[in-house]
Design an enzyme around this catalytic site. Structure first.
Site, mmCIF file in Angstrom:
data_model
loop_
_atom_site.group_PDB
_atom_site.id
_atom_site.type_symbol
_atom_site.label_atom_id
_atom_site.label_comp_id
_atom_site.label_asym_id
_atom_site.label_seq_id
_atom_site.Cartn_x
_atom_site.Cartn_y
_atom_site.Cartn_z
ATOM 1 N N LYS A 35 -14.308 -3.379 -9.847
ATOM 2 C CA LYS A 35 -14.867 -2.153 -10.438
ATOM 3 C C LYS A 35 -13.764 -1.246 -10.947
ATOM 4 O O LYS A 35 -13.923 -0.549 -11.944
ATOM 5 C CB LYS A 35 -15.631 -1.379 -9.365
ATOM 6 N N LYS B 60 0.839 -1.215 0.000
ATOM 7 C CA LYS B 60 0.000 0.000 0.000
ATOM 8 C C LYS B 60 0.867 1.256 0.000
ATOM 9 O O LYS B 60 0.568 2.225 -0.695
ATOM 10 C CB LYS B 60 -0.916 0.018 1.230
ATOM 11 N N LYS C 53 -7.994 -9.561 -11.427
ATOM 12 C CA LYS C 53 -9.100 -9.894 -10.549
ATOM 13 C C LYS C 53 -10.338 -9.079 -10.961
ATOM 14 O O LYS C 53 -10.196 -7.924 -11.360
ATOM 15 C CB LYS C 53 -8.651 -9.496 -9.134
#
Ligand code: SF4
Length: 328
Positions: free
Chosen positions: A195, A112, A192
Site C-alpha cells: 500500500k 529500521k 514489493k
C-alpha cells in the site's frame, strides 16, 4: 493431537493480492494440518506508527479479509495481540534474560533505525523479545517462516533456550516450518506489492477498480510498440498470470515473444481472471461486512481462547522465576 502453529501479521488494513498470495493462502492451507493461532500484532505496529488514528479500522478490515479468504474461527484462534495483555508481561520477563548485544546486532533493527532515525524507540530494539513472547506464550511448536525469516526465529529459540537454562524447562522451543511465502511484486514491477507504494490491488476492490489498476501495470520496458516482441521473463504482468491464469501461461508466453498479443489485451485477460478468482471471496466479504458484530465476536472469542493458554504459560514462567509469593 495436532501440533500448534503461531503466526502474526501487522494490521495493515484491507489486504491486497500480494498479502493473499504471499501469506493468507498459506494460513488457510495450514488450518487442516495444525491447530493454528493467528494474531494481528497491533503492538508490534506501534514501533513504527506515530499516528494510531487508523489502527482500529485497519484491524477490522484485515480480520474481514482473513475471514473472507477462508480463515475459520472454528478451526483457528484469530485474535488481536493487545487483547491478551499477558504477552506484555511475558515480554518484560523475557527482556531480563535477553542480552542487549543480541538485539543490537539484528539486521532488521539496524535497517529500521536507519529508515526512521527520528523514532528509534525502545520497542524497536525489543521487537524480537516481544515476537518470542508471542510464539512461546501460546505454546506454539511450529512457526511457518520463509527462508529470510529463519534468523528471527533462531533468535526466538535462543531466548527460549536461555530462559529454560536459567530457570528450568518452562517453554517449548518452537521449530521452523520452512514455507514458501512468495514475494509478489507490485504493479510498478520493481518493488514489493505494498500500500505504501500504491502498487497494489485490494482483495476488496470492485471488478472495475481491479481493471483500472491492472491497466496501470508496468510491463516489459523494452517493448515500446505493439509489434515489438516481448520478454515475459521480465514482465510482472506475466508473473501475476502465473497465479491467476496458470492454465494459459504457456500460450501467453509464446504469443508475447512473437508479438502475437499486445500488453493491453494481456492485462485485460489478467484483470478478468483476477476478478473471476476473487469473486467468491469478495461476495463473502460483502456478506460478512453486513454484520460487524460478528467480526468483533470472532476477535473477542479468539482473545478469550488465546488468554486461556496464555494465563497458564505465564503462571508457569513466574513460578519458574520465583515470582509467585508462597501461600502459607
Ligand atoms: S504481452 Fe503480456 S507478458 Fe508480454 S510484455 Fe505485455 S504484458 Fe507482459
Amino acid at each position: 493431537m495436532k501440533k500448534r502453529v503461531f503466526s502474526g501479521a501487522r494490521p495493515t488494513g484491507k489486504q491486497h493480492i500480494g498479502n493473499y498470495i504471499g501469506a493468507i493462502q498459506n494460513y488457510v492451507a495450514l488450518q487442516d494440518e495444525y491447530e493454528c493461532v493467528y494474531c494481528i500484532v497491533d503492538i508490534h505496529a506501534l514501533t513504527s506508527l506515530e499516528n494510531t488514528e487508523r489502527l482500529q479500522d485497519n484491524i477490522y478490515e484485515m480480520m474481514l479479509d482473513w475471514l473472507a479468504s477462508g480463515l475459520d474461527p472454528q478451526k483457528s484462534i484469530l485474535f488481536v495481540q493487545s487483547d491478551v495483555p499477558e504477552v506484555m508481561e511475558l515480554h518484560t520477563l523475557l527482556s531480563m534474560v535477553t542480552p542487549l548485544s543480541w538485539l543490537l546486532r539484528v539486521p532488521t533493527f539496524k535497517e529500521k533505525a536507519k529508515s526512521q532515525p527520528q523514532n528509534v524507540n525502545y520497542g524497536l530494539v525489543g521487537y524480537p523479545v516481544l515476537m518470542t513472547a508471542d510464539i512461546i506464550l501460546y505454546k506454539a511448536e511450529v512457526v511457518p517462516v520463509g527462508e529470510d525469516q529463519l534468523p528471527h526465529l533462531e533468535l526466538a529459540r535462543e531466548i527460549t533456550r536461555r530462559f529454560n537454562t536459567l530457570f528450568g524447562d518452562t517453554f517449548l522451543e518452537p521449530q521452523a516450518k520452512l514455507t514458501n511465502f512468495p514475494l509478489v511484486l507490485g504493479l510498478n514491477g520493481n518493488q514489493k506489492m505494498s500500500k505504501t507504494y500504491d502498487n497494489h490491488v485490494e482483495l476488496a476492490a470492485t471488478p472495475d477498480e481491479t481493471r483500472k489498476k491492472i491497466m496501470t501495470a508496468v510491463t516489459d520496458p523494452s517493448r515500446q510498440y505493439r509489434s515489438d516482441p516481448g520478454h515475459p521473463n521480465i514482465c510482472n504482468v506475466f508473473s501475476l498470470h502465473g497465479y491467476f491464469t496458470p492454465e494459459r501461461t504457456g500460450e501467453i508466453e509464446t504469443s508475447c515473444r512473437k508479438a502475437g498479443i499486445g500488453c493491453v489485451d494481456c492485462k485485460k485477460i489478467l484483470a478478468e481472471n483476477i476478478n473471476v478468482y476473487l469473486a467468491p471471496l469478495r461476495e463473502k466479504r460483502l456478506k460478512l461486512a453486513e454484520n460487524p458484530k460478528y467480526i468483533f465476536d470472532v476477535m473477542s472469542d479468539g482473545a478469550q481462547r488465546a488468554r486461556n493458554i496464555a494465563k497458564e504459560t505465564l503462571l508457569s514462567a513466574k513460578q519458574h522465576m520465583g515470582l509467585i509469593t508462597p501461600q502459607i
